[in-house]
Motif scaffolding. Structure first.
Motif, PDB file in Angstrom:
ATOM      1  N   ARG A  81       0.761  -1.022   0.046  1.00  0.00           N
ATOM      2  CA  ARG A  81      -0.020  -0.110  -0.093  1.00  0.00           C
ATOM      3  C   ARG A  81       0.999   1.151  -0.053  1.00  0.00           C
ATOM      4  NH1 ARG A  81      -4.669   1.157   4.372  1.00  0.00           N
ATOM      5  NH2 ARG A  81      -5.610   3.283   3.287  1.00  0.00           N
TER       6      ARG A  81
ATOM      7  N   SER B 184     -10.705   3.521 -11.785  1.00  0.00           N
ATOM      8  CA  SER B 184     -10.421   2.707 -10.319  1.00  0.00           C
ATOM      9  C   SER B 184     -10.399   3.621  -9.224  1.00  0.00           C
ATOM     10  CB  SER B 184      -9.072   1.917 -10.652  1.00  0.00           C
ATOM     11  OG  SER B 184      -8.778   1.329  -9.281  1.00  0.00           O
ATOM     12  N   ASP B 185     -10.640   3.258  -7.962  1.00  0.00           N
ATOM     13  CA  ASP B 185     -10.487   3.965  -6.826  1.00  0.00           C
ATOM     14  C   ASP B 185      -9.440   3.454  -5.880  1.00  0.00           C
ATOM     15  OD1 ASP B 185     -12.817   5.662  -7.230  1.00  0.00           O
ATOM     16  OD2 ASP B 185     -14.149   4.159  -6.550  1.00  0.00           O
ATOM     17  N   ASP B 186      -8.665   2.374  -6.567  1.00  0.00           N
ATOM     18  CA  ASP B 186      -7.710   1.481  -5.889  1.00  0.00           C
ATOM     19  C   ASP B 186      -6.499   2.210  -6.144  1.00  0.00           C
ATOM     20  OD1 ASP B 186      -9.562  -0.266  -4.821  1.00  0.00           O
ATOM     21  OD2 ASP B 186      -9.376  -1.476  -6.495  1.00  0.00           O
TER      22      ASP B 186
ATOM     23  N   LYS C 112      -0.537   2.796  -5.318  1.00  0.00           N
ATOM     24  CA  LYS C 112      -1.461   1.854  -5.025  1.00  0.00           C
ATOM     25  C   LYS C 112      -2.047   2.511  -3.558  1.00  0.00           C
ATOM     26  CE  LYS C 112      -1.718  -2.943  -3.345  1.00  0.00           C
ATOM     27  NZ  LYS C 112      -1.240  -4.371  -3.384  1.00  0.00           N
ATOM     28  N   LEU C 113      -3.303   2.520  -3.386  1.00  0.00           N
ATOM     29  CA  LEU C 113      -4.070   3.129  -2.295  1.00  0.00           C
ATOM     30  C   LEU C 113      -4.589   2.261  -1.381  1.00  0.00           C
ATOM     31  CD1 LEU C 113      -5.853   5.884  -4.143  1.00  0.00           C
ATOM     32  CD2 LEU C 113      -3.988   6.143  -3.264  1.00  0.00           C
ATOM     33  N   THR C 114      -4.876   0.853  -1.721  1.00  0.00           N
ATOM     34  CA  THR C 114      -5.299  -0.046  -1.000  1.00  0.00           C
ATOM     35  C   THR C 114      -4.670  -1.361  -0.872  1.00  0.00           C
ATOM     36  OG1 THR C 114      -6.797  -1.191  -2.817  1.00  0.00           O
ATOM     37  CG2 THR C 114      -7.948   0.743  -1.592  1.00  0.00           C
ATOM     38  N   ASP C 115      -4.976  -2.155   0.301  1.00  0.00           N
ATOM     39  CA  ASP C 115      -4.201  -3.051   0.527  1.00  0.00           C
ATOM     40  C   ASP C 115      -4.783  -4.411  -0.271  1.00  0.00           C
ATOM     41  OD1 ASP C 115      -2.280  -2.348   2.676  1.00  0.00           O
ATOM     42  OD2 ASP C 115      -4.074  -2.506   4.123  1.00  0.00           O
TER      43      ASP C 115
END
Length: 210
Positions: free
Chosen positions: A150, A188-190, A207-210
């Motif tokens: 992340r 994408s919101d990820d 990358k914003l999320t795990d």
């Protein structure tokens, strides 16, 4: 020549390669391998320097041009680099050594990337660089995002594929792959994504999320 093309040409010629990188580039071209442009390499080095990675992974070793740029930006990092051509990797190993990069900072894996990547540890890399078979770019990015931690960065070379992606008349499979990838990223919101026209396109994702 338009103002935009003049600016692009100026930016391409702005980056100056060190002699060791230039030697690897010329050797690559002699063998018919197309390395990233100097401007793409310089941008890679800036991204590496700015993100301060500990672990980097590269899909597509070639003769080491992009790897040397990455290590120039992050000399304390460890670079894992994958290529299916053993001879290329042996020559890249020599180029890394000639550039003064310690052997313990380079991990060379010979194999087909789509076979190797599933065995790599999830969330273990700070920076992922993709310059492999363009037919598999979507799968490579999926793996790259899985491997990145992340807040990590995934960078994709040739995202405008020789200027063809922006031309609606071009509809071959490689162009379709890159267009699909760019459309998916845009929605994408990820990830946070940015597309630079440097070289023939450099896509940068965080990358914003795990």
């Amino acid at each position: 020549m338009s103002d935009k093309l003049l600016s692009w040409k100026f930016a391409e010629e702005f980056a100056v390669e060190r002699p060791d990188v230039l030697a690897a580039r010329l050797h690559s071209l002699e063998l018919g391998i197309e390395p990233i442009t100097p401007s793409m390499g310089a941008q890679l080095a800036v991204i590496a320097a700015a993100t301060g990675p500990t672990n980097m992974i590269e899909i597509g070793t070639g003769l080491g041009v992009s790897g040397m740029w990455l290590m120039h930006g992050a000399p304390e990092a460890v670079l894992t680099t994958i290529d299916s051509e053993l001879d290329y990797q042996q020559q890249a190993r020599k180029a890394f050594g000639d550039a003064g990069i310690p052997a313990n900072r380079i991990r060379l894996i010979c194999g087909r990337a789509l076979d190797v990547l599933p065995r790599m540890n999830e969330g273990s890399y700070d920076l992922v660089f993709i310059d492999g078979d363009p037919q598999s770019v979507v799968e490579y990015v999926e793996h790259g995002l899985r491997l990145a931690r992340r807040g990590g960065t995934v960078v994709v070379a040739h995202a405008l594929w020789k200027g063809r992606v922006a031309d609606p008349a071009q509809r071959d499979d490689v162009v379709a792959n890159f267009r699909f990838l760019l459309n998916e990223i845009a929605g994408s919101d990820d990830v946070i994504g940015a597309l630079s026209p440097v070289g023939d396109g450099l896509l940068q994702l965080t990358k914003l999320t795990d």
